[in-house]
Write an enzyme that holds these catalytic residues in place. Structure first.
Site, mmCIF file in Angstrom:
data_model
loop_
_atom_site.group_PDB
_atom_site.id
_atom_site.type_symbol
_atom_site.label_atom_id
_atom_site.label_comp_id
_atom_site.label_asym_id
_atom_site.label_seq_id
_atom_site.Cartn_x
_atom_site.Cartn_y
_atom_site.Cartn_z
ATOM 1 N N GLY A 163 -25.266 42.638 -20.820
ATOM 2 C CA GLY A 163 -26.196 42.314 -19.743
ATOM 3 C C GLY A 163 -26.716 40.922 -20.018
ATOM 4 O O GLY A 163 -25.928 40.028 -20.318
ATOM 5 N N CYS A 207 -22.020 42.733 -26.694
ATOM 6 C CA CYS A 207 -22.335 41.466 -26.021
ATOM 7 C C CYS A 207 -23.849 41.195 -26.085
ATOM 8 O O CYS A 207 -24.344 40.895 -27.165
ATOM 9 C CB CYS A 207 -21.772 41.465 -24.612
ATOM 10 S SG CYS A 207 -21.362 39.817 -24.052
ATOM 11 N N HIS A 219 -16.453 43.649 -24.372
ATOM 12 C CA HIS A 219 -16.889 44.849 -23.636
ATOM 13 C C HIS A 219 -15.852 45.966 -23.754
ATOM 14 O O HIS A 219 -15.022 46.136 -22.835
ATOM 15 C CB HIS A 219 -17.090 44.510 -22.162
ATOM 16 C CG HIS A 219 -18.314 43.720 -21.880
ATOM 17 N ND1 HIS A 219 -19.488 44.278 -21.438
ATOM 18 C CD2 HIS A 219 -18.564 42.395 -22.021
ATOM 19 C CE1 HIS A 219 -20.403 43.349 -21.296
ATOM 20 N NE2 HIS A 219 -19.864 42.192 -21.652
ATOM 21 N N GLU A 246 -16.166 48.997 -23.243
ATOM 22 C CA GLU A 246 -16.343 50.008 -22.187
ATOM 23 C C GLU A 246 -15.555 49.639 -20.932
ATOM 24 O O GLU A 246 -15.401 50.473 -20.038
ATOM 25 C CB GLU A 246 -17.842 50.198 -21.886
ATOM 26 C CG GLU A 246 -18.495 49.137 -21.017
ATOM 27 C CD GLU A 246 -18.823 47.830 -21.742
ATOM 28 O OE1 GLU A 246 -18.419 47.661 -22.913
ATOM 29 O OE2 GLU A 246 -19.472 46.963 -21.116
HETATM 30 N N1 GLN Z 1 -24.644 35.783 -21.918
HETATM 31 C C1 GLN Z 1 -25.383 36.990 -22.134
HETATM 32 C C2 GLN Z 1 -26.592 36.736 -23.061
HETATM 33 O O1 GLN Z 1 -26.710 35.704 -23.597
HETATM 34 C C3 GLN Z 1 -24.497 38.084 -22.693
HETATM 35 C C4 GLN Z 1 -23.369 38.400 -21.752
HETATM 36 C C5 GLN Z 1 -22.947 39.834 -21.739
HETATM 37 O O2 GLN Z 1 -23.628 40.723 -22.244
HETATM 38 N N2 GLN Z 1 -21.834 40.084 -21.090
HETATM 39 O O3 GLN Z 1 -27.402 37.599 -23.228
#
Ligand code: GLN
Length: 203
Positions: free
Chosen positions: A58, A89, A180, A182
């Site tokens: 996210g 992530c 990811h 998932e």
């Molecule tokens: N760019 C997001 C961050 O810095 C992470 C991206 C992701 O979770 N797909 O939090």
């Protein structure tokens, strides 16, 4: 080890998926496909109901805003220090000991340094087959504005890499991926986490 797929002995662990924002549904679906019991976690009090937690991808800054109420951040920090937790992530960014580009607050549980947004913007997202130590050959990895792990501490095991940089790491009860899993049909990473949860519940 030794604890085989013994479904009858104890009730299966309840796996929380932090559902404040981001890609939580796909994680919950994947875990249910693997016969895990799941709970979408939206309040700090729900942390006491679960045995393990997935912190999804996210936007880590948005997570931090949501966690900045009701003592959620501190309760989550205590949880991840003790219970199996898998961050993907943005979730990996939250778990990291040190976040750069720019520096931001984190749960500081996992001994890595992580650089946000290293792998480009949303439209630079990639699906790659990457080297892994998990049995079964190269791992399909999906990157979405992914961070890069730039340093791993001595207790951190690297399980997959991209261009020589760690992308999947484990430190004891903590697992983190900059990609990811998932969103891939390959279930090996979620299976590994469920095994970590089972191992934790039998020790
Ligand atoms: N760019 C997001 C961050 O810095 C992470 C991206 C992701 O979770 N797909 O939090």
């Amino acid at each position: 080890m030794g604890a085989g797929p013994d479904k009858l002995e104890t009730p299966s662990p309840l796996i929380g998926v932090l559902a404040l924002q981001g890609a939580f549904e796909a994680h919950a679906t994947r875990l249910r496909e693997l016969d895990a019991r799941t709970l979408l976690v939206r309040t700090p009090s729900q942390l006491s109901d679960i045995d393990a937690l997935v912190i999804p991808g996210g936007e880590s800054t948005t997570f931090l805003k949501h966690l900045d109420r009701g003592g959620f951040f501190d309760l989550l920090k205590t949880f991840v220090e003790q219970k199996p937790t898998f961050g993907t992530c943005a979730g990996a960014i939250l778990l990291a000991a040190n976040v750069v580009h720019p520096h931001q607050q984190s749960l500081a549980a996992l001994d890595i340094t992580i650089e946000r947004n290293f792998y480009g913007r949303q439209n630079d997202s990639r699906i790659l087959q990457t080297p892994t130590t998990l049995p079964g050959g190269p791992l399909e990895t999906v990157y979405i504005r992914a961070p890069r792990i730039t340093l791993t501490g001595p207790g951190v095991e690297t399980l997959a890499t991209r261009d020589g940089d760690a992308t999947l790491v484990r430190q004891g009860h903590l697992l983190a991926a900059t990609f990811h899993p998932e969103l891939s049909p390959d279930t090996r990473v979620h299976k590994l986490f469920l095994q970590m949860v089972r191992d934790a519940s039998t020790t």
